[in-house]
Enzyme design. Structure first.
Site, PDB file in Angstrom:
ATOM      1  N   ASP A   1      49.987  34.756  30.908  1.00  0.00           N
ATOM      2  CA  ASP A   1      49.363  36.306  31.447  1.00  0.00           C
ATOM      3  C   ASP A   1      50.013  37.182  30.742  1.00  0.00           C
ATOM      4  O   ASP A   1      50.925  36.835  29.988  1.00  0.00           O
ATOM      5  CB  ASP A   1      49.938  36.365  33.066  1.00  0.00           C
ATOM      6  N   ILE A   2      49.387  38.437  30.636  1.00  0.00           N
ATOM      7  CA  ILE A   2      50.066  39.507  29.857  1.00  0.00           C
ATOM      8  C   ILE A   2      51.421  39.995  30.342  1.00  0.00           C
ATOM      9  O   ILE A   2      52.483  40.275  29.930  1.00  0.00           O
ATOM     10  CB  ILE A   2      49.132  40.691  29.506  1.00  0.00           C
TER      11      ILE A   2
ATOM     12  N   GLY B   1      41.835  38.991  32.834  1.00  0.00           N
ATOM     13  CA  GLY B   1      41.332  40.148  32.403  1.00  0.00           C
ATOM     14  C   GLY B   1      41.514  41.306  33.487  1.00  0.00           C
ATOM     15  O   GLY B   1      42.226  41.279  34.439  1.00  0.00           O
TER      16      GLY B   1
ATOM     17  N   TYR C   1      32.426  46.412  34.029  1.00  0.00           N
ATOM     18  CA  TYR C   1      33.171  44.997  34.434  1.00  0.00           C
ATOM     19  C   TYR C   1      32.053  44.026  34.671  1.00  0.00           C
ATOM     20  O   TYR C   1      32.273  42.687  34.138  1.00  0.00           O
ATOM     21  CB  TYR C   1      33.965  45.593  35.804  1.00  0.00           C
TER      22      TYR C   1
ATOM     23  N   ARG D   1      30.726  43.920  54.691  1.00  0.00           N
ATOM     24  CA  ARG D   1      30.222  43.116  53.670  1.00  0.00           C
ATOM     25  C   ARG D   1      30.736  41.761  53.491  1.00  0.00           C
ATOM     26  O   ARG D   1      30.114  40.864  53.062  1.00  0.00           O
ATOM     27  CB  ARG D   1      30.391  43.985  52.356  1.00  0.00           C
TER      28      ARG D   1
HETATM   29  N1  LIG Z   1      39.889  38.959  43.251  1.00  0.00           N
HETATM   30  C1  LIG Z   1      38.458  39.040  43.580  1.00  0.00           C
HETATM   31  O1  LIG Z   1      37.921  39.410  44.761  1.00  0.00           O
HETATM   32  C2  LIG Z   1      37.655  38.588  42.418  1.00  0.00           C
HETATM   33  C3  LIG Z   1      36.267  38.879  42.587  1.00  0.00           C
HETATM   34  C4  LIG Z   1      35.275  38.849  41.555  1.00  0.00           C
HETATM   35  C5  LIG Z   1      35.838  38.041  40.175  1.00  0.00           C
HETATM   36  N2  LIG Z   1      37.199  38.016  40.106  1.00  0.00           N
HETATM   37  C6  LIG Z   1      37.839  37.583  38.962  1.00  0.00           C
HETATM   38  O2  LIG Z   1      38.790  36.494  39.241  1.00  0.00           O
HETATM   39  C7  LIG Z   1      39.785  36.817  38.247  1.00  0.00           C
HETATM   40  C8  LIG Z   1      41.212  36.968  39.018  1.00  0.00           C
HETATM   41  O3  LIG Z   1      41.109  37.915  39.663  1.00  0.00           O
HETATM   42  P1  LIG Z   1      42.483  38.435  40.377  1.00  0.00           P
HETATM   43  O4  LIG Z   1      41.913  39.088  41.795  1.00  0.00           O
HETATM   44  O5  LIG Z   1      43.396  37.344  40.442  1.00  0.00           O
HETATM   45  O6  LIG Z   1      42.920  39.558  39.406  1.00  0.00           O
HETATM   46  P2  LIG Z   1      44.248  39.988  39.095  1.00  0.00           P
HETATM   47  O7  LIG Z   1      44.293  41.406  38.628  1.00  0.00           O
HETATM   48  O8  LIG Z   1      45.205  39.905  40.173  1.00  0.00           O
HETATM   49  O9  LIG Z   1      44.684  38.834  38.074  1.00  0.00           O
HETATM   50  C9  LIG Z   1      44.176  39.123  36.706  1.00  0.00           C
HETATM   51  C10 LIG Z   1      45.457  38.723  35.655  1.00  0.00           C
HETATM   52  O10 LIG Z   1      44.868  38.827  34.529  1.00  0.00           O
HETATM   53  C11 LIG Z   1      45.950  39.568  33.646  1.00  0.00           C
HETATM   54  N3  LIG Z   1      45.430  39.978  32.316  1.00  0.00           N
HETATM   55  C12 LIG Z   1      44.654  41.328  32.257  1.00  0.00           C
HETATM   56  N4  LIG Z   1      44.485  41.592  30.937  1.00  0.00           N
HETATM   57  C13 LIG Z   1      45.162  40.476  30.369  1.00  0.00           C
HETATM   58  C14 LIG Z   1      45.239  40.255  29.002  1.00  0.00           C
HETATM   59  N5  LIG Z   1      44.758  41.185  28.054  1.00  0.00           N
HETATM   60  N6  LIG Z   1      45.843  39.183  28.370  1.00  0.00           N
HETATM   61  C15 LIG Z   1      46.431  38.283  29.401  1.00  0.00           C
HETATM   62  N7  LIG Z   1      46.516  38.722  30.757  1.00  0.00           N
HETATM   63  C16 LIG Z   1      45.735  39.641  31.314  1.00  0.00           C
HETATM   64  C17 LIG Z   1      46.583  40.660  34.530  1.00  0.00           C
HETATM   65  O11 LIG Z   1      47.822  40.964  34.016  1.00  0.00           O
HETATM   66  C18 LIG Z   1      46.351  39.888  35.858  1.00  0.00           C
HETATM   67  O12 LIG Z   1      47.595  39.147  36.193  1.00  0.00           O
HETATM   68  C19 LIG Z   1      39.363  38.054  37.293  1.00  0.00           C
HETATM   69  O13 LIG Z   1      38.766  37.642  36.328  1.00  0.00           O
HETATM   70  C20 LIG Z   1      38.465  38.722  38.272  1.00  0.00           C
HETATM   71  O14 LIG Z   1      37.513  39.549  37.559  1.00  0.00           O
HETATM   72  C21 LIG Z   1      38.054  38.321  41.285  1.00  0.00           C
END
Ligand SMILES: NC(=O)c1ccc[n+]([C@@H]2O[C@H](COP(=O)([O-])OP(=O)(O)OC[C@H]3O[C@@H](n4cnc5c(N)ncnc54)[C@H](O)[C@@H]3O)[C@@H](O)[C@H]2O)c1
Length: 254
Positions: free
Chosen positions: A30-31, A69, A132, A170
């Protein structure tokens, strides 16, 4: 199996890692620094936007669960840096290191302008509702290209709403529970063949928004059901509710 998990310090990542760390050899990244993750696998802080860092992370792994991301709408510049470029770097690392399986966290927002109440399947056209969502559609397209050219298999998971429990109307169609999310990712890692599959990341196999019956073919058998919460949530409607799958995201930036 040695598995690289990106976004491991995020909501989905952290819960996944806690659930599977005894079953897989994990490389976690992770970042954000995360001390708790150090105990659950080899943690390496890295920026997905930097190709060299991603290449280093992916050395010697068998599969990648790509969750890292920006997980909501942001500026184009942020989405471009972290999502478009980050996901491209994941595919380049897989190609260069001969990694043949990726589980990609896509989103319902890749098809956000599809209408509700039509139970769309995996073949529904991309109709992203945001930058996004466009980055998720792009990731799914990269999956197809790298499969045709380099034989890399991807399960793209169009995740709905990942929550401990559903909280609004939803979610009757979009909710995925923590344990169902974990199960779906594990099924994608373990399936004999996935080609380039699209599954919906929801705690049901068929509902008014999504036809997710393909996921049953790889053994996905959700343990949770948003219908159990109907009484609590059916009258809870967000402002700016729309008739599109992406909900309020379809109104962002208008
Ligand atoms: N939570 C949801 O309901 C949901 C719905 C649809 C899709 N998603 C997708 O699932 C994935 C995880 O979601 P989440 O809810 O755990 O999100 P989150 O934001 O909690 O986790 C994403 C992680 O990615 C890391 N990150 C961001 N940019 C980075 C980079 N450049 N380099 C390294 N790490 C980086 C962040 O630090 C974070 O810890 C994401 O890709 C999100 O788009 C989630």
């Amino acid at each position: 199996m040695k598995v690289l998990v990106t976004g491991a310090a995020g909501h989905i990542g952290k819960n996944l890692v806690k659930a599977i760390h005894q079953d897989y050899e994990l490389v976690l990244t992770d970042i954000k620094q995360d001390e708790e993750l150090d105990k659950l696998g080899l943690f390496q802080q890295a920026d997905l936007a930097v190709l060299e860092e991603v290449l280093q992370l992916a050395k010697g792994v068998d599969a990648i669960v790509h969750l890292g991301g920006i997980a909501t709408e942001s500026t184009y510049e942020q989405i471009n840096r972290n999502n478009f470029n980050g996901t491209y770097h994941i595919y380049e690392a897989a190609r260069k290191h001969g990694i043949k399986r990726i589980v990609f966290a896509s989103s319902n927002h890749a098809v956000g302008f599809q209408p509700i109440n039509q139970s769309i399947g995996p073949d529904a056209s991309h109709l992203p509702d945001t930058y996004y969502g466009s980055s998720k559609a792009f990731g799914e397209n990269l999956a197809n290209m790298y499969n045709k050219k380099h034989g890399i298999e991807t399960a793209s998971l169009r995740i709905g709403s990942y929550l401990e429990k559903p909280s609004e109307h939803r979610n009757l169609n979009t909710w995925i529970s923590v344990r169902d999310m974990n199960q779906l990712i594990v099924r994608c890692l373990e399936a004999e063949q996935i080609g380039t599959s699209v599954f919906y990341g929801v705690s049901s196999l068929h509902n008014d928004y999504f036809d997710n019956r393909d996921a049953a073919k790889i053994g996905y058998d959700p343990e949770d059901n948003p219908e159990d919460y109907r009484e609590e949530i059916e009258n809870v409607k967000m402002e700016n509710v729309t008739d599109y799958i992406g909900g309020m995201f379809t109104n962002f930036g208008r």
